[in-house]
Motif scaffolding. Sequence first.
Motif, short mmCIF file in Angstrom:
data_model
loop_
_atom_site.label_atom_id
_atom_site.label_comp_id
_atom_site.label_asym_id
_atom_site.label_seq_id
_atom_site.Cartn_x
_atom_site.Cartn_y
_atom_site.Cartn_z
N LEU A 292 -12.34 -56.60 -2.21
CA LEU A 292 -11.70 -57.68 -2.16
C LEU A 292 -12.09 -58.82 -1.06
O LEU A 292 -12.05 -59.87 -1.22
N VAL A 293 -12.72 -58.27 0.19
CA VAL A 293 -12.99 -59.34 1.09
C VAL A 293 -14.52 -59.44 1.48
O VAL A 293 -14.79 -60.45 1.55
N VAL A 294 -15.13 -58.19 1.79
CA VAL A 294 -16.45 -58.07 2.09
C VAL A 294 -17.48 -58.96 1.25
O VAL A 294 -18.38 -59.53 1.62
N PRO A 295 -17.26 -58.79 -0.23
CA PRO A 295 -18.15 -59.73 -1.07
C PRO A 295 -18.18 -61.31 -0.76
O PRO A 295 -19.27 -62.01 -1.10
N GLU A 296 -17.36 -61.80 -0.10
CA GLU A 296 -17.35 -63.23 0.33
C GLU A 296 -18.21 -63.41 1.45
O GLU A 296 -18.65 -64.43 1.82
N PHE A 297 -18.44 -62.16 2.49
CA PHE A 297 -19.26 -62.45 3.58
C PHE A 297 -20.59 -61.88 3.59
O PHE A 297 -21.54 -61.84 4.52
N GLY A 298 -21.05 -60.98 2.30
CA GLY A 298 -22.22 -60.45 2.25
C GLY A 298 -22.55 -59.57 3.06
O GLY A 298 -21.57 -58.69 3.50
N LEU A 299 -23.93 -59.26 4.05
CA LEU A 299 -23.91 -58.12 4.61
C LEU A 299 -23.04 -57.91 6.00
O LEU A 299 -22.78 -56.88 6.47
N PRO A 300 -23.06 -59.23 6.49
CA PRO A 300 -22.36 -59.11 7.71
C PRO A 300 -20.65 -58.61 7.47
O PRO A 300 -20.03 -57.64 8.13
N GLY A 301 -20.28 -58.73 6.30
CA GLY A 301 -19.08 -58.17 5.89
C GLY A 301 -19.09 -56.65 5.75
O GLY A 301 -18.07 -56.00 6.02
N VAL A 302 -20.02 -56.37 5.35
CA VAL A 302 -20.30 -54.94 4.88
C VAL A 302 -20.19 -54.33 6.35
O VAL A 302 -19.75 -53.26 6.45
N TRP A 303 -21.03 -54.74 7.11
CA TRP A 303 -21.21 -53.92 8.60
C TRP A 303 -19.74 -54.13 9.29
O TRP A 303 -19.36 -53.27 10.04
N THR A 304 -19.24 -55.26 9.13
CA THR A 304 -17.78 -55.48 9.71
C THR A 304 -16.78 -54.21 8.91
O THR A 304 -15.84 -53.70 9.82
N GLY A 305 -16.90 -54.13 7.92
CA GLY A 305 -16.11 -53.12 7.17
C GLY A 305 -16.37 -51.69 7.57
O GLY A 305 -15.66 -50.89 7.72
N LEU A 306 -17.73 -51.32 7.81
CA LEU A 306 -18.09 -50.00 8.46
C LEU A 306 -17.41 -49.96 9.74
O LEU A 306 -17.02 -48.61 10.04
N PHE A 307 -17.32 -50.84 10.52
CA PHE A 307 -17.13 -50.92 11.81
C PHE A 307 -15.50 -50.58 11.84
O PHE A 307 -14.99 -49.83 12.52
N LEU A 308 -14.98 -51.34 10.85
CA LEU A 308 -13.42 -51.15 10.74
C LEU A 308 -13.15 -49.68 10.20
O LEU A 308 -12.25 -49.10 10.85
N PHE A 309 -13.96 -49.07 9.37
CA PHE A 309 -13.55 -47.82 8.92
C PHE A 309 -13.70 -46.84 10.13
O PHE A 309 -12.97 -45.86 10.30
N MET A 310 -14.53 -46.95 10.95
CA MET A 310 -14.89 -45.94 12.09
C MET A 310 -13.67 -46.10 13.08
O MET A 310 -13.08 -45.44 13.80
N THR A 311 -13.37 -47.47 13.36
CA THR A 311 -12.23 -47.84 14.24
C THR A 311 -10.96 -47.30 14.05
O THR A 311 -9.90 -46.81 14.88
#
Length: 337
Positions: A290-309
């Motif tokens: 829902l969110v990541v596709p709007e931001f491309g790769l930076p969004g994916v990396w942020t999502g993975l960081f959120l996952f681990m956090t």
Amino acid sequence: MRIHNSSYRNLLQLIQDSPMRIPAEQFTSIKALGAPAIVLALAAQGTFRGFKDTKTPLYAIVAGNLLNVILDLILILFSGLGVGGAAIATVISEYLIAFILLWKLNEEVVLVTPNVDGAKVARYLKSGGLLMSRSLAILITMTISTSVVAREGPVAMAGHQICLEVWLALSLLTDALALAGQAILASSYSQKNYGQARRVIYRCLQIGLTAGVSLSFILFFGFGQLSWLFSTDSEVLKIARSGTLFVAASQPMNAIAFVLDGLYYGVSDFKYASYSMVTIGVVTSASFLLVVPEFGLPGVWTGLFLFMTMRVAAGIWRLGTKKGPWKLVYSETDQES
């Protein structure tokens, strides 16, 4: 190319038109043949860890990966099999690892016995089912993140994959701390030596944090100089280098997350480990879609960081509640007193 939320109805067509589809299907179909070997190897590794024998799995994995590298060179470069050759090499190495582990394990225990304890099997299946659901949650989350990146195109996918592999490789270095902590904590816990168990928990977390911070500095200053080892494509390397900050910054969080996993297993807190991971996986997967596709790769990396956090936050919260098996660990009465 960025795909907005309104364009997801064209996902099937995008997959069919992707130049990565056929190689991906070829690799996946061949790689699936190694699934039995992976399951057997993982089960055997867990048994050896129960014996506090970490040498045998190490030797087996080193032998398997060495064979994998040799076969990669032969099948990919000299035989020209490309992606299919890489998959074949991986499957062969997986069966070698499983064979070595089972061969050595047969010297320690009876692998096939006519006497089956139904109660023990039921407990095993229950714990195994919980861990399978946990692993499935991780797998689905990582698969969704990869699918989002794939829609950005082959160049973006290649750069992201470099970052992801480096991220996972460094994170798994701290998994050794988790395995050691798991074995030591399980021993103290089973002997009701809860004072020692508490010291193991605190020391593992301290060492994990130190290792994570150290890896961050090493990666931040060394990744750029070594990135040429992964590709000669300037565009791919540009994307890979842009992810250096994410990969480096996430290492402390990754280290703590892996250590907490080991602590869960050390006290058999499988239920919480499973349920918390499923919840975290659902939240993270939703953010990817829902969110990541709007931001491309930076969004994916942020999502993975959120996952681990979120994994770390869930683990720290669990320790703080002192419930379930942790109630005994933090009790005032144990054999030391």
